[in-house]
Design an enzyme around this catalytic site. Structure first.
Site, PDB file in Angstrom:
ATOM      1  N   ASP A   1     -59.686  44.542  45.330  1.00 32.35           N
ATOM      2  CA  ASP A   1     -58.648  45.158  44.507  1.00 32.35           C
ATOM      3  C   ASP A   1     -57.658  44.094  44.035  1.00 32.35           C
ATOM      4  O   ASP A   1     -56.441  44.253  44.175  1.00 32.35           O
ATOM      5  CB  ASP A   1     -57.922  46.246  45.314  1.00 32.35           C
TER       6      ASP A   1
ATOM      7  N   ASN B   1     -51.260  42.912  43.639  1.00 33.43           N
ATOM      8  CA  ASN B   1     -51.708  42.471  44.960  1.00 33.43           C
ATOM      9  C   ASN B   1     -51.707  40.956  45.110  1.00 33.43           C
ATOM     10  O   ASN B   1     -52.279  40.429  46.068  1.00 33.43           O
ATOM     11  CB  ASN B   1     -53.105  43.026  45.261  1.00 33.43           C
TER      12      ASN B   1
ATOM     13  N   ASP C   1     -52.898  43.194  50.826  1.00 32.04           N
ATOM     14  CA  ASP C   1     -53.581  44.482  50.723  1.00 32.04           C
ATOM     15  C   ASP C   1     -55.097  44.345  50.603  1.00 32.04           C
ATOM     16  O   ASP C   1     -55.683  44.491  49.524  1.00 32.04           O
ATOM     17  CB  ASP C   1     -53.041  45.298  49.548  1.00 32.04           C
TER      18      ASP C   1
END
Length: 392
Positions: A263, A268, A285
């Site tokens: 992701d 992030n 994350d």
């Protein structure tokens, strides 16, 4: 064509959240006192300052401690990941940190990184500040590309054992089936949406995303890691084409899968000034870490028209290939991956709608107008998947 922005994306199950797994409000009991008591159970004592961080899937807080340090505590959404899957995420982050890749691993207390308190599973990480990277700067893109390559070099060392793949079934077919079986698409647009969705999925079925080599194969899990309930994916439906999906996809000469961040988007990546110690990007994350193709960790950093995306890709790959080779055949997977994310995003919103934070933050979701927009985007993606891939 100008692309739409990317939508905001100890082992075993016996120690999962003991409450009713169908509780529609899994975080209703997660009060500030519970957060502070959870930290206190590990010997970390907050000074009363607590701030919620941006996360819809889990609940994440920055907490200031009495010793004037700060930590980030993440409470995992009940029933999303098994303990084994969470611990694999933690182990991957620890591997990255050991290889001096700037990821933020969970802290261990008495040798454990996953803890329980008040019916919640949680982890604690050191606080790392920063801002979003300036992705219009070629040098920043090159720097980010270098670190993504280093993540992948570690990710290629061994496979995930428990965590699922980012593939056609988990993100596409399971999402489509769940939306239709649970009547989440209004009847006045349902047939048109299904036709557009099936046409897009049929195109993706001819790519290596149909079956990610080396991935954990589990037909009872969806793309969110959640158990699929009442999902009769094996029964033929109108327009169903997935009965023989296992026979399609990459051959031995195709792109190879590895462990991914999963992701990588600007939210992030936290950037700190390069004139400071450990300056530059660091990645946060890893909650969506899974098996997939390297391009998954690149394409969400691209935006704008084709020329802009080509320039951004060139910067990323210039940095990436200083540390690791990149299979240019994977560039043909960018639009299929975008399409899978589009379908999966609708299913994710629908699955989470009983969580009060979702109607508050996504009030436009679920109307006929929303689904008409999805139909148009799926049709646009079908065209995009037929265009020549980006080159760099």
């Amino acid at each position: 064509m100008t692309q739409a922005p990317v939508p905001p994306a100890s082992p075993g199950r016996d120690s999962r959240d003991p409450r009713d797994p169908h509780d529609p409000h899994p975080y209703e009991n997660l009060t500030p006192d519970v957060v502070l008591d959870a930290l206190a159970s590990l010997g970390l004592h907050g000074d009363g300052r607590l701030m919620g961080l941006n996360s819809y899937e889990n609940r994440v807080y920055q907490v200031h401690l009495e010793d004037r340090s700060a930590v980030v505590v993440k409470f995992y959404r009940p029933e999303r990941w098994s303990d084994a899957e969470i611990l694999e995420e933690h182990a991957f982050a620890a591997e990255l940190a050991a290889a001096e890749v700037p990821a933020v691993p969970a802290l261990a207390f008495d040798g454990r990184t996953l803890h329980q308190h008040g019916g919640f599973r949680f982890s604690v990480s050191p606080y790392r500040g920063g801002r979003a990277p300036e992705l219009d700067d070629f040098e920043v893109l090159e720097w980010v590309g270098r670190f993504i390559a280093r993540i992948h070099s570690v990710g290629a060392r061994r496979p995930f054992v428990a965590r699922p793949a980012l593939d056609l079934h988990g993100f596409g077919i399971a999402s489509r089936n769940w939306l239709l079986e649970n009547d989440k698409v209004p009847l006045d647009v349902q047939r048109e949406w299904q036709v557009a969705c099936d046409a897009a999925l049929a195109m993706i079925a001819e790519t290596p995303l149909a079956k990610v080599q080396g991935a954990v194969q589990d037909d009872r899990r969806d793309g969110d890691g959640m158990d699929i309930e009442d999902d009769d994916a094996g029964e033929e439906q109108p327009g169903d084409f997935d009965a023989d999906i296992s026979s399609r996809g990459s051959d031995d000469q195709g792109p190879r899968a590895l462990r991914l961040h999963g992701d990588v988007h600007p939210g992030n990546i936290l950037w700190t000034p390069t004139d400071r110690p450990m300056g530059g990007p660091h990645f946060v994350d890893l909650d969506d870490a899974r098996t997939g193709f390297a391009v998954q960790d690149l394409w969400m950093l691209l935006s704008g028209d084709r020329a802009q995306r080509t320039g951004q890709l060139s910067g990323l790959l210039d940095g990436y290939e200083q540390f690791r080779s990149f299979d240019r055949r994977e560039l043909a997977l960018i639009e299929p991956l975008r399409t899978l994310r589009l379908i999966h995003y609708s299913a994710w919103l629908a699955r989470r709608w009983q969580d009060p934070i979702f109607p508050i933050n996504f009030p436009w979701f679920g109307s006929s107008d929303y689904w008409k927009g999805q139909i148009q985007m799926l049709q646009d993606q079908a065209e995009a998947m037929q265009e020549e891939p980006l080159s760099a």
